[in-house]
Design a protein around this motif. Sequence first.
Motif, PDB file in Angstrom:
ATOM      1  N   SER A  21       0.846  -1.194   0.000  1.00  0.00           N
ATOM      2  CA  SER A  21       0.000   0.000   0.000  1.00  0.00           C
ATOM      3  C   SER A  21       0.877   1.238   0.000  1.00  0.00           C
ATOM      4  O   SER A  21       1.979   1.231   0.554  1.00  0.00           O
ATOM      5  CB  SER A  21      -0.903   0.025   1.237  1.00  0.00           C
ATOM      6  OG  SER A  21      -1.733  -1.109   1.289  1.00  0.00           O
ATOM      7  N   THR A  23       0.177   5.379   0.683  1.00  0.00           N
ATOM      8  CA  THR A  23      -0.759   6.449   1.018  1.00  0.00           C
ATOM      9  C   THR A  23      -0.053   7.789   0.927  1.00  0.00           C
ATOM     10  O   THR A  23       1.055   7.945   1.455  1.00  0.00           O
ATOM     11  CB  THR A  23      -1.335   6.239   2.418  1.00  0.00           C
ATOM     12  OG1 THR A  23      -2.003   4.974   2.456  1.00  0.00           O
ATOM     13  CG2 THR A  23      -2.335   7.337   2.763  1.00  0.00           C
ATOM     14  N   ASP A  72      -7.393   3.583  -4.723  1.00  0.00           N
ATOM     15  CA  ASP A  72      -8.640   3.890  -4.028  1.00  0.00           C
ATOM     16  C   ASP A  72      -8.568   5.363  -3.668  1.00  0.00           C
ATOM     17  O   ASP A  72      -7.890   5.749  -2.711  1.00  0.00           O
ATOM     18  CB  ASP A  72      -8.778   3.013  -2.781  1.00  0.00           C
ATOM     19  CG  ASP A  72     -10.105   3.192  -2.090  1.00  0.00           C
ATOM     20  OD1 ASP A  72     -10.702   4.285  -2.197  1.00  0.00           O
ATOM     21  OD2 ASP A  72     -10.538   2.243  -1.407  1.00  0.00           O
ATOM     22  N   LYS A  75      -9.505   6.375  -0.113  1.00  0.00           N
ATOM     23  CA  LYS A  75      -8.492   6.115   0.900  1.00  0.00           C
ATOM     24  C   LYS A  75      -7.160   6.772   0.560  1.00  0.00           C
ATOM     25  O   LYS A  75      -6.192   6.610   1.303  1.00  0.00           O
ATOM     26  CB  LYS A  75      -8.306   4.608   1.077  1.00  0.00           C
ATOM     27  CG  LYS A  75      -9.543   3.903   1.610  1.00  0.00           C
ATOM     28  CD  LYS A  75      -9.287   2.422   1.833  1.00  0.00           C
ATOM     29  CE  LYS A  75     -10.530   1.751   2.418  1.00  0.00           C
ATOM     30  NZ  LYS A  75     -10.323   0.306   2.658  1.00  0.00           N
ATOM     31  N   ASN A  76      -7.128   7.475  -0.586  1.00  0.00           N
ATOM     32  CA  ASN A  76      -5.893   8.142  -1.009  1.00  0.00           C
ATOM     33  C   ASN A  76      -4.720   7.173  -1.072  1.00  0.00           C
ATOM     34  O   ASN A  76      -3.592   7.512  -0.699  1.00  0.00           O
ATOM     35  CB  ASN A  76      -5.568   9.310  -0.062  1.00  0.00           C
ATOM     36  CG  ASN A  76      -4.812  10.412  -0.745  1.00  0.00           C
ATOM     37  OD1 ASN A  76      -5.028  10.688  -1.923  1.00  0.00           O
ATOM     38  ND2 ASN A  76      -3.914  11.042  -0.012  1.00  0.00           N
ATOM     39  N   THR A  77      -4.993   5.996  -1.566  1.00  0.00           N
ATOM     40  CA  THR A  77      -4.020   4.911  -1.508  1.00  0.00           C
ATOM     41  C   THR A  77      -3.915   4.188  -2.847  1.00  0.00           C
ATOM     42  O   THR A  77      -4.916   3.997  -3.538  1.00  0.00           O
ATOM     43  CB  THR A  77      -4.410   3.909  -0.401  1.00  0.00           C
ATOM     44  OG1 THR A  77      -4.413   4.590   0.858  1.00  0.00           O
ATOM     45  CG2 THR A  77      -3.438   2.745  -0.327  1.00  0.00           C
ATOM     46  N   TYR A  79      -2.305   0.572  -4.480  1.00  0.00           N
ATOM     47  CA  TYR A  79      -1.933  -0.773  -4.048  1.00  0.00           C
ATOM     48  C   TYR A  79      -1.146  -1.484  -5.132  1.00  0.00           C
ATOM     49  O   TYR A  79      -1.299  -1.202  -6.324  1.00  0.00           O
ATOM     50  CB  TYR A  79      -3.187  -1.594  -3.732  1.00  0.00           C
ATOM     51  CG  TYR A  79      -4.075  -0.996  -2.680  1.00  0.00           C
ATOM     52  CD1 TYR A  79      -5.187  -0.241  -3.028  1.00  0.00           C
ATOM     53  CD2 TYR A  79      -3.808  -1.185  -1.325  1.00  0.00           C
ATOM     54  CE1 TYR A  79      -6.018   0.311  -2.063  1.00  0.00           C
ATOM     55  CE2 TYR A  79      -4.636  -0.635  -0.356  1.00  0.00           C
ATOM     56  CZ  TYR A  79      -5.731   0.111  -0.736  1.00  0.00           C
ATOM     57  OH  TYR A  79      -6.542   0.660   0.236  1.00  0.00           O
TER      58      TYR A  79
END
Length: 114
Positions: A21, A23, A72, A75-77, A79
């Motif tokens: 992940s 972020t 996402d 979620k500011n993420t 992967y």
Amino acid sequence: QVQLVESGGGLVQAGGSLRLSCTGSRSIFSFDAMGWYRQAPGKQREWVAAITSSSTINYGDSVKGRFTITRDYAKNTVYLQMNSLKPEDTAVYYCAAYGERLHWGQGTQVTVSS
């Protein structure tokens, strides 16, 4: 100053899976693209995968069919799902954000044992 924080690295046996992940400290929507790179000991940093703001996705030949990049926004993420891992995937994995310049995360270690 943009900060990117990676997580999810670790030790896994060959054939296993990990999900990394990344972020961001500001919205990843603001970047032209997000990507993953990796660097094994004694080797140059290698591009792994990228996803653009228009959802174009590309992968390096060595990971095509095994790794999947997703994001996402809520979620500011971003992967990186890594399946069918091989010992040669062992490296420090870095998240990158393509904006006014290239921003880097601090890296997360992935070790694949045979």
